[in-house]
Design a protein around this motif. Sequence first.
Motif, PDB file in Angstrom:
ATOM      1  N   LEU A 147       0.484  -0.713   0.194  1.00  0.00           N
ATOM      2  CA  LEU A 147       0.141  -0.026  -0.294  1.00  0.00           C
ATOM      3  C   LEU A 147       1.085   1.430   0.028  1.00  0.00           C
ATOM      4  CD1 LEU A 147      -2.980  -0.379   2.359  1.00  0.00           C
ATOM      5  CD2 LEU A 147      -3.086  -1.304  -0.144  1.00  0.00           C
ATOM      6  N   PRO A 148       0.222   2.244  -0.598  1.00  0.00           N
ATOM      7  CA  PRO A 148       0.540   3.787  -0.603  1.00  0.00           C
ATOM      8  C   PRO A 148       1.728   3.538   1.082  1.00  0.00           C
ATOM      9  CG  PRO A 148      -0.917   4.099  -1.798  1.00  0.00           C
ATOM     10  CD  PRO A 148      -1.125   2.705  -1.423  1.00  0.00           C
ATOM     11  N   THR A 149       1.045   3.479   1.539  1.00  0.00           N
ATOM     12  CA  THR A 149       1.347   3.931   3.458  1.00  0.00           C
ATOM     13  C   THR A 149       2.595   2.639   3.960  1.00  0.00           C
ATOM     14  OG1 THR A 149      -0.416   2.761   4.322  1.00  0.00           O
ATOM     15  CG2 THR A 149      -1.001   4.933   3.942  1.00  0.00           C
ATOM     16  N   GLU A 150       3.072   1.787   2.919  1.00  0.00           N
ATOM     17  CA  GLU A 150       3.807   1.205   3.687  1.00  0.00           C
ATOM     18  C   GLU A 150       5.346   1.249   3.247  1.00  0.00           C
ATOM     19  OE1 GLU A 150       0.379  -3.076   4.509  1.00  0.00           O
ATOM     20  OE2 GLU A 150       1.270  -2.549   2.352  1.00  0.00           O
ATOM     21  N   ARG A 151       5.971   0.543   3.657  1.00  0.00           N
ATOM     22  CA  ARG A 151       7.721   0.654   3.421  1.00  0.00           C
ATOM     23  C   ARG A 151       8.025  -1.136   3.001  1.00  0.00           C
ATOM     24  NH1 ARG A 151      11.113   4.561   6.112  1.00  0.00           N
ATOM     25  NH2 ARG A 151      12.255   3.946   4.599  1.00  0.00           N
ATOM     26  N   VAL A 152       9.336  -1.200   2.282  1.00  0.00           N
ATOM     27  CA  VAL A 152       9.728  -2.964   2.483  1.00  0.00           C
ATOM     28  C   VAL A 152      11.175  -1.963   2.331  1.00  0.00           C
ATOM     29  CG1 VAL A 152      10.542  -4.016   0.724  1.00  0.00           C
ATOM     30  CG2 VAL A 152       8.379  -2.910   0.138  1.00  0.00           C
ATOM     31  N   ALA A 153      11.358  -2.971   3.435  1.00  0.00           N
ATOM     32  CA  ALA A 153      12.404  -3.122   3.861  1.00  0.00           C
ATOM     33  C   ALA A 153      13.651  -3.387   3.387  1.00  0.00           C
ATOM     34  CB  ALA A 153      13.510  -3.706   5.634  1.00  0.00           C
ATOM     35  N   TYR A 154      14.053  -2.700   1.690  1.00  0.00           N
ATOM     36  CA  TYR A 154      15.008  -3.503   0.508  1.00  0.00           C
ATOM     37  C   TYR A 154      16.488  -4.049   0.990  1.00  0.00           C
ATOM     38  CZ  TYR A 154      11.378  -1.680  -2.794  1.00  0.00           C
ATOM     39  OH  TYR A 154      10.288  -1.373  -2.758  1.00  0.00           O
ATOM     40  N   ASP A 155      16.531  -4.819   0.974  1.00  0.00           N
ATOM     41  CA  ASP A 155      18.126  -5.851   0.592  1.00  0.00           C
ATOM     42  C   ASP A 155      19.507  -4.783  -0.141  1.00  0.00           C
ATOM     43  OD1 ASP A 155      17.280  -6.415  -2.148  1.00  0.00           O
ATOM     44  OD2 ASP A 155      18.236  -8.345  -1.969  1.00  0.00           O
ATOM     45  N   GLY A 197      14.322  -4.681  -6.911  1.00  0.00           N
ATOM     46  CA  GLY A 197      13.755  -5.862  -7.230  1.00  0.00           C
ATOM     47  C   GLY A 197      13.036  -6.079  -5.670  1.00  0.00           C
ATOM     48  N   GLY A 198      11.891  -6.390  -5.815  1.00  0.00           N
ATOM     49  CA  GLY A 198      11.133  -6.916  -4.348  1.00  0.00           C
ATOM     50  C   GLY A 198      10.190  -6.375  -4.728  1.00  0.00           C
ATOM     51  N   PRO A 199       8.975  -6.805  -3.406  1.00  0.00           N
ATOM     52  CA  PRO A 199       7.748  -5.765  -3.034  1.00  0.00           C
ATOM     53  C   PRO A 199       7.903  -3.779  -3.722  1.00  0.00           C
ATOM     54  CG  PRO A 199       8.253  -7.385  -1.575  1.00  0.00           C
ATOM     55  CD  PRO A 199       9.641  -7.438  -2.088  1.00  0.00           C
ATOM     56  N   HIS A 200       6.837  -4.074  -4.484  1.00  0.00           N
ATOM     57  CA  HIS A 200       6.808  -2.230  -4.682  1.00  0.00           C
ATOM     58  C   HIS A 200       5.620  -1.954  -4.203  1.00  0.00           C
ATOM     59  CE1 HIS A 200       6.824  -5.071  -7.729  1.00  0.00           C
ATOM     60  NE2 HIS A 200       5.804  -4.522  -7.883  1.00  0.00           N
ATOM     61  N   ALA A 234       8.383  -2.608   8.440  1.00  0.00           N
ATOM     62  CA  ALA A 234       8.735  -2.411   6.686  1.00  0.00           C
ATOM     63  C   ALA A 234       8.436  -4.186   6.213  1.00  0.00           C
ATOM     64  CB  ALA A 234       9.520  -2.203   6.927  1.00  0.00           C
ATOM     65  N   LYS A 235       7.687  -3.542   5.834  1.00  0.00           N
ATOM     66  CA  LYS A 235       7.696  -5.526   4.509  1.00  0.00           C
ATOM     67  C   LYS A 235       9.108  -6.536   4.087  1.00  0.00           C
ATOM     68  CE  LYS A 235       3.357  -4.840   5.323  1.00  0.00           C
ATOM     69  NZ  LYS A 235       2.371  -4.803   6.609  1.00  0.00           N
ATOM     70  N   PRO A 236       9.275  -7.426   4.510  1.00  0.00           N
ATOM     71  CA  PRO A 236      10.458  -7.701   4.280  1.00  0.00           C
ATOM     72  C   PRO A 236      10.082  -8.296   2.381  1.00  0.00           C
ATOM     73  CG  PRO A 236       8.934  -9.822   5.445  1.00  0.00           C
ATOM     74  CD  PRO A 236       8.237  -8.265   4.802  1.00  0.00           C
ATOM     75  N   MET A 237      12.074  -9.203   2.432  1.00  0.00           N
ATOM     76  CA  MET A 237      12.575  -9.035   0.932  1.00  0.00           C
ATOM     77  C   MET A 237      11.013 -10.279   0.282  1.00  0.00           C
ATOM     78  SD  MET A 237      13.250  -6.316  -0.791  1.00  0.00           S
ATOM     79  CE  MET A 237      13.849  -7.069  -2.383  1.00  0.00           C
ATOM     80  N   ASP A 238      10.125 -11.066   1.588  1.00  0.00           N
ATOM     81  CA  ASP A 238       9.784 -12.234   1.166  1.00  0.00           C
ATOM     82  C   ASP A 238       8.385 -12.153   1.047  1.00  0.00           C
ATOM     83  OD1 ASP A 238       9.787 -12.032   3.938  1.00  0.00           O
ATOM     84  OD2 ASP A 238      11.140 -14.397   4.120  1.00  0.00           O
ATOM     85  N   TYR A 239       7.863 -10.634   1.076  1.00  0.00           N
ATOM     86  CA  TYR A 239       6.407 -10.369   1.499  1.00  0.00           C
ATOM     87  C   TYR A 239       6.002 -11.142   0.520  1.00  0.00           C
ATOM     88  CZ  TYR A 239       2.837  -8.080   2.908  1.00  0.00           C
ATOM     89  OH  TYR A 239       1.201  -6.734   3.380  1.00  0.00           O
ATOM     90  N   GLN A 240       4.138 -11.293   0.419  1.00  0.00           N
ATOM     91  CA  GLN A 240       3.690 -11.696  -0.587  1.00  0.00           C
ATOM     92  C   GLN A 240       2.990 -10.861  -0.872  1.00  0.00           C
ATOM     93  OE1 GLN A 240       4.094 -14.916  -1.936  1.00  0.00           O
ATOM     94  NE2 GLN A 240       5.804 -14.427  -0.982  1.00  0.00           N
ATOM     95  N   GLY A 241       2.298  -9.403  -0.443  1.00  0.00           N
ATOM     96  CA  GLY A 241       1.522  -8.774  -1.155  1.00  0.00           C
ATOM     97  C   GLY A 241       0.537  -8.253  -0.225  1.00  0.00           C
ATOM     98  N   SER A 242      -0.350  -7.147  -0.224  1.00  0.00           N
ATOM     99  CA  SER A 242      -1.135  -6.303   1.236  1.00  0.00           C
ATOM    100  C   SER A 242      -2.362  -6.751   0.314  1.00  0.00           C
ATOM    101  CB  SER A 242      -0.897  -5.092   1.527  1.00  0.00           C
ATOM    102  OG  SER A 242       0.427  -4.935   1.967  1.00  0.00           O
TER     103      SER A 242
END
Length: 252
Positions: free
Chosen positions: A77-85, A91-94, A228-236
Amino acid sequence: MKAARGSVVSKKGVPWGTIISVVAVVALAAVVVTYYLVQSAPKRALASWAPTADNPDPSLNIPGIVTGQYQASVHILPTERVAYDHSPPYGGPHDGYWAACNGVVYPVAVRTENMVHSLEHGAVWIAYNPDQVSGDALNTLKSKVEGKPYTMMSPYPGLDSAVSLQSWGHQLKVGSATDERIDQFITALRTNQNTYPEVGASCDALGAGAFDPDNPPPFDPTPPGPDAKPMDYQGSAGTQQDTGMPSSAPTS
């Protein structure tokens, strides 16, 4: 009679006008050919970096290239962040909304999660350290982006190199805006159908209410928090999908 004929021949002399004209034409042709060879040299040099059936990912031969494998179509979601590697990530969740990437030069740093989505569509993202790149160097980078489809550029505060190039699953960091590897990276990876997941996806601006390139969501320089969402997150649930329709279930 023989003397008369000899006199006529001697009067004709050497055809200097014809010789000078021929020499001038040859010289002009040489100048034109030389100019063409000089002007076309960069394009001819880059031709070997274009993907082919025998060499689907020429970027793998670029010194310093870094690659990774990432799952596509994982949205937050626009309110969420990703803990990128990686920083910048490649690449990764976005975010469900992609950043406009048809030759856009962003004057300010843009939210990373939107920029990553554009990479999934085949774009190349040129990020630069605003403390290291300015003036002529900045203009050099802009010339590689402005008006170019599936290309975008933005400052990236705190970047550990002068310039960093990203495409889906690929990254190259260089110390100068004039590094020849920048053009090699772009030639090899921009809309290279062998290297990104969503072939044919748009890079056009989505506009207000989604992603407005005139007022993009700002870059957050702070480290991602524990939520923050991890790199293996499956989506919101409820994220915007590439089809433009909201999802009622998590993306996988």
